[in-house]
Design an enzyme around this catalytic site. Structure first.
Site, mmCIF file in Angstrom:
data_model
loop_
_atom_site.group_PDB
_atom_site.id
_atom_site.type_symbol
_atom_site.label_atom_id
_atom_site.label_comp_id
_atom_site.label_asym_id
_atom_site.label_seq_id
_atom_site.Cartn_x
_atom_site.Cartn_y
_atom_site.Cartn_z
ATOM 1 N N TRP A 50 -3.138 -2.552 -1.339
ATOM 2 C CA TRP A 50 -2.794 -3.906 -1.758
ATOM 3 C C TRP A 50 -3.497 -4.811 -0.750
ATOM 4 C CZ3 TRP A 50 0.082 -8.193 0.048
ATOM 5 C CH2 TRP A 50 0.510 -9.082 -0.942
ATOM 6 N N LYS A 87 6.031 -4.081 -4.380
ATOM 7 C CA LYS A 87 7.466 -3.798 -4.407
ATOM 8 C C LYS A 87 8.113 -4.046 -3.053
ATOM 9 C CE LYS A 87 11.395 -2.444 -5.958
ATOM 10 N NZ LYS A 87 12.134 -3.496 -6.662
ATOM 11 N N HIS A 136 18.643 -36.014 -9.626
ATOM 12 C CA HIS A 136 17.927 -36.522 -8.444
ATOM 13 C C HIS A 136 16.441 -36.225 -8.521
ATOM 14 C CE1 HIS A 136 21.766 -37.529 -6.694
ATOM 15 N NE2 HIS A 136 22.179 -36.344 -7.111
ATOM 16 N N ARG A 166 4.618 0.331 -6.262
ATOM 17 C CA ARG A 166 4.640 -0.525 -5.068
ATOM 18 C C ARG A 166 3.665 -1.687 -5.183
ATOM 19 N NH1 ARG A 166 6.642 2.549 -0.403
ATOM 20 N NH2 ARG A 166 5.361 1.327 1.005
ATOM 21 N N LYS A 216 12.819 -14.179 -11.710
ATOM 22 C CA LYS A 216 12.504 -13.045 -12.606
ATOM 23 C C LYS A 216 11.459 -13.465 -13.642
ATOM 24 C CE LYS A 216 13.702 -10.331 -10.895
ATOM 25 N NZ LYS A 216 14.472 -10.274 -9.718
ATOM 26 N N CYS A 271 0.824 -1.201 0.000
ATOM 27 C CA CYS A 271 0.000 0.000 0.000
ATOM 28 C C CYS A 271 0.867 1.263 0.000
ATOM 29 C CB CYS A 271 -0.866 0.033 1.248
ATOM 30 S SG CYS A 271 -1.795 -1.470 1.488
ATOM 31 N N ASN A 330 -1.451 1.824 6.156
ATOM 32 C CA ASN A 330 -0.613 0.730 5.652
ATOM 33 C C ASN A 330 -0.263 -0.156 6.832
ATOM 34 O OD1 ASN A 330 -0.565 1.958 3.220
ATOM 35 N ND2 ASN A 330 1.615 2.445 3.211
ATOM 36 N N GLY A 331 -0.254 -1.462 6.619
ATOM 37 C CA GLY A 331 0.118 -2.367 7.704
ATOM 38 C C GLY A 331 -1.036 -3.279 8.063
ATOM 39 N N GLU A 356 7.905 -14.010 -11.997
ATOM 40 C CA GLU A 356 7.140 -12.865 -11.492
ATOM 41 C C GLU A 356 6.636 -11.925 -12.577
ATOM 42 O OE1 GLU A 356 9.356 -10.672 -8.556
ATOM 43 O OE2 GLU A 356 11.178 -10.736 -9.723
ATOM 44 N N GLU A 391 17.688 -16.877 -9.302
ATOM 45 C CA GLU A 391 17.256 -15.502 -9.578
ATOM 46 C C GLU A 391 16.640 -15.397 -10.977
ATOM 47 O OE1 GLU A 391 16.621 -13.002 -8.002
ATOM 48 O OE2 GLU A 391 16.791 -11.286 -9.334
HETATM 49 C C1 F6R Z 1 11.923 -9.990 -6.782
HETATM 50 C C2 F6R Z 1 11.749 -9.055 -5.700
HETATM 51 C C3 F6R Z 1 11.413 -9.585 -4.350
HETATM 52 C C4 F6R Z 1 12.256 -8.854 -3.282
HETATM 53 C C5 F6R Z 1 11.826 -9.291 -1.876
HETATM 54 C C6 F6R Z 1 12.682 -8.658 -0.818
HETATM 55 O O1 F6R Z 1 12.213 -9.363 -7.976
HETATM 56 O O2 F6R Z 1 11.854 -7.880 -5.881
HETATM 57 O O3 F6R Z 1 11.601 -10.956 -4.283
HETATM 58 O O4 F6R Z 1 13.592 -9.144 -3.505
HETATM 59 O O5 F6R Z 1 10.492 -8.949 -1.680
HETATM 60 O O6 F6R Z 1 12.597 -7.275 -0.859
HETATM 61 P P1 F6R Z 1 13.649 -6.361 -0.141
HETATM 62 O O7 F6R Z 1 14.957 -6.572 -0.803
HETATM 63 O O8 F6R Z 1 13.131 -4.977 -0.307
HETATM 64 O O9 F6R Z 1 13.699 -6.789 1.303
#
Ligand code: F6R
Length: 614
Positions: A75, A609, A510, A27, A491, A2, A101-102, A494, A487
């Site tokens: 959100w 985000k 395995h 976000r 990517k 949010c 937020n929260g 998502e 990673e």
């Molecule tokens: C993936 C991504 C998330 C963040 C995760 C941690 O592209 O952005 O997996 O890496 O939510 O976020 P931070 O680094 O802000 O703690």
């Protein structure tokens, strides 16, 4: 997650609030809303499911006048995303409006009490409970709005950043925080609220960061009045933020993600600036210099993080073990915090977080702190909750990362880990000087090689168009490039919504090898490393089962090139630095597959985000 925006001043609040909400779109959210007090003191609330532009359209022809207001992107956590559950929420009498937020953990208990007192609820949200409780306390004890907020929050368990305004009180914007970020922007007789700095920097670079359990009262042409929940006065120094407007705009790129991929050479330069001395060829991170004895006596390092930052953490394990000979555990923060981990006071905990606000990483850090561990943070956002909670640390200085899919945050996190391991390894004499020098020299030159990787984008774009049919992808890597495989898979998942899995290449036998057939694209991250010969065998095994191979190899590769359907060649570098190069083609691959499939790359479905709830 949010987003919060607020304004009180002499200007029209509505355009400022809407622009602020647009800046916060990155976000992640599913509904938006705004509350304004007009010149007659009437309190108008408008909200809408979906994007901010829906809200704007909904507001056409409505009274959006007023020089004080609050706005929100939601959100969904409690209750589905719809107009009713969107913020701001009114209190029962519609005299108070609140954004939040929260998560209020004890909202059901508070709701029960309010129902007994005759309150009724329109939404399923914990936020409506909070605004009703504020109204109840305000009336019952005959308090001002800020006093009522203070008193109510004493009973609240959970996390919050809130903004509150009241009918007929045009000179009173109240805000408070605990566990969720909130920044107050200070202008000329006017104030701004933001869940981060992006809605504020256009107007002012002077801010104060509220601490947990603080309430602020903002009135035009007066100093902000900050108090704790216990009614103690608090003074905050005004901080100048360095963020520039251009940092948070797309700068001609179609998506923030693409802009940020191409920014990686610049962000790595900022990350190494003043830390890697190219004349002396040495690395000095002030946090490490000051705390080197802590690292010398450390029995163990625990690195904790989530998502992409956790992948960087895994690379950290390879680095610290190889260069510093210190045992390292890498922990997914959400698991670590709910286990009963054995933590000693001579352990060092390294939380890694781009946002510095991830709820699980923050909680993992607090847990380790309560056991006496030394906390050394790696964060991007200056002044974030994690950054402020650490004993020491190193900022990544990647600049703002707006794209939901993390790119430059990852490479700068890995760069900080490389610099830390090199400096500690040298000080502890666990890393031979000649090797140290060789890697530092190579690191100083890495940006040229990163820029060479950018030139691969066209070729990768073509490869991507071949694989949009795929419903599954497999990513394989070994050693330093196993976390890169994870990673790459994350990517792709998502932003393109294609199922993808990352494995250590040798684990394939395995189980996962059963998945390989002519439909399955397998991305093999296989630069020249000490396990190169082994990975060649893994590639043969995939080839024998007709899997489609996309290989990331070192320029001049012969063996894998013969077998791969597509070969992407990156420059040669030191093994420990290869993740900084191999990840770039994987970022491009996921970006182009997602765009060919018409996905919303910067705002992928269901994602936020910064994940400030559990
Ligand atoms: C993936 C991504 C998330 C963040 C995760 C941690 O592209 O952005 O997996 O890496 O939510 O976020 P931070 O680094 O802000 O703690």
């Amino acid at each position: 997650m949010c987003g919060i925006v607020g304004y009180i001043g002499m200007k029209d609040a509505f355009p400022i609030l809407i622009k602020g909400l647009k800046r916060l779109e990155y976000r992640g959210y599913d509904s938006a809303g705004v509350a304004l007090l007009n010149s007659e003191g009437e309190l108008n609330v408008y909200k809408s499911k979906g994007k901010v532009k829906n809200l704007e359209e909904y507001c056409i022809g409505k009274d959006v006048s007023g020089t004080i207001g609050i706005a929100h992107t939601r959100w969904a956590t409690h209750g589905e995303p719809n107009d009713l559950n969107a913020h701001p929420h009114y209190s029962q009498s519609e005299n108070i409006a609140l954004i939040h937020n929260g998560i209020i953990e004890n909202y059901l208990a508070i709701k029960k009490m309010l129902v007994r007192e005759g309150y009724t609820f329109k939404s399923d949200t914990d936020t409506e409970v909070l605004v009703q409780a504020i109204e109840y306390i305000k009336k019952r004890y005959d308090l001002t709005l800020s006093e009522a907020v203070q008193r109510t929050l004493k009973f609240v368990i959970g996390a919050y950043a809130i903004g509150v305004i009241e009918k007929n009180k045009p000179d009173c914007l109240v805000a408070a925080r605990k566990g969720s970020p909130l920044i107050v922007g200070i202008g000329e007789g006017e104030f701004f609220l933001g869940s981060d700095a992006t809605p504020i920097i256009e107007y002012t670079s002077n801010v104060i960061y509220l601490n947990d359990e603080e309430v602020v009262l903002l009135q035009r042409n007066k100093k902000p009045v900050v108090k704790t929940l216990k009614d103690e006065d608090v003074h905050h120094d005004i901080i100048k933020i360095k963020l520039q407007l251009e940092d948070i705009e797309k700068g001609g790129y179609p998506h923030f993600m693409l802009k940020e991929i191409f920014e990686q050479s610049k962000s790595l330069a900022m990350c190494m600036n003043g830390r890697l001395n190219t004349e002396l060829m040495e690395i000095k991170l002030s946090g490490i210099t000051t705390n080197i004895e802590r690292f010398r006596s450390a029995k163990r390092i625990i690195i904790t993080a989530c998502g992409t930052s956790w992948h960087a953490a895994l690379i950290g394990k390879y680095l610290f073990e190889e260069f510093c000979k210190i045992p390292v555990d890498v922990e997914v923060a959400s698991e670590f915090r709910y286990r009963s981990p054995v933590i000693h006071s001579d352990d060092i905990l390294i939380p890694i977080s781009q946002s510095g606000e991830t709820a699980d990483t923050l909680a993992a850090m607090e847990l380790a702190k309560s056991h006496g561990a030394f906390i050394y943070g790696i964060c991007n956002v200056v002044g974030s909750s994690i950054a402020r909670g650490t004993d020491s640390g190193t900022y990544t200085h990647a600049g703002p990362e707006i794209g939901v899919a993390s790119t430059k945050a990852f490479t700068t996190q890995v760069t900080v880990l490389i610099m830390m391991a090199l400096q500690i390894g040298r000080e502890l004499k666990t890393l031979p000087e000649a090797r140290y020098k060789k890697i530092v020299r190579e690191l100083a030159n890495i940006n040229t090689k990163i820029e060479e990787c950018f030139e691969l984008s066209k070729e990768i774009r073509k490869i991507s168009s071949v694989f949009t049919y795929a419903r599954n992808f497999m990513y394989l890597g070994r050693g330093y490039n196993f976390p890169v495989a994870l990673e790459g898979a994350l990517k792709l998942k998502e932003i393109s919504y294609i199922h993808a899995e990352g494995y250590p290449a040798a684990e394939m036998k395995h189980g996962p090898i059963a998945l390989i057939d002519e439909e399955m694209p397998v991305v093999v991250v296989s630069p020249k490393l000490k396990t190169y010969e082994k990975i060649v065998s893994n590639v043969q095994e995939i080839k024998a089962r007709k899997g489609k191979i996309i290989a990331i190899v070192t320029k001049g590769d012969v063996d894998i090139k013969k077998m791969a359907d597509f070969c992407i060649e990156i420059p040669d570098t030191e093994e420990c630095l290869t993740p900084l190069l191999t990840v770039i083609p994987l970022q491009f691959l996921s970006y182009y597959i997602a765009t060919v499939k018409g996905r919303n790359v910067d705002q992928p479905r269901n994602l936020a985000k910064s994940v400030t709830v559990e």
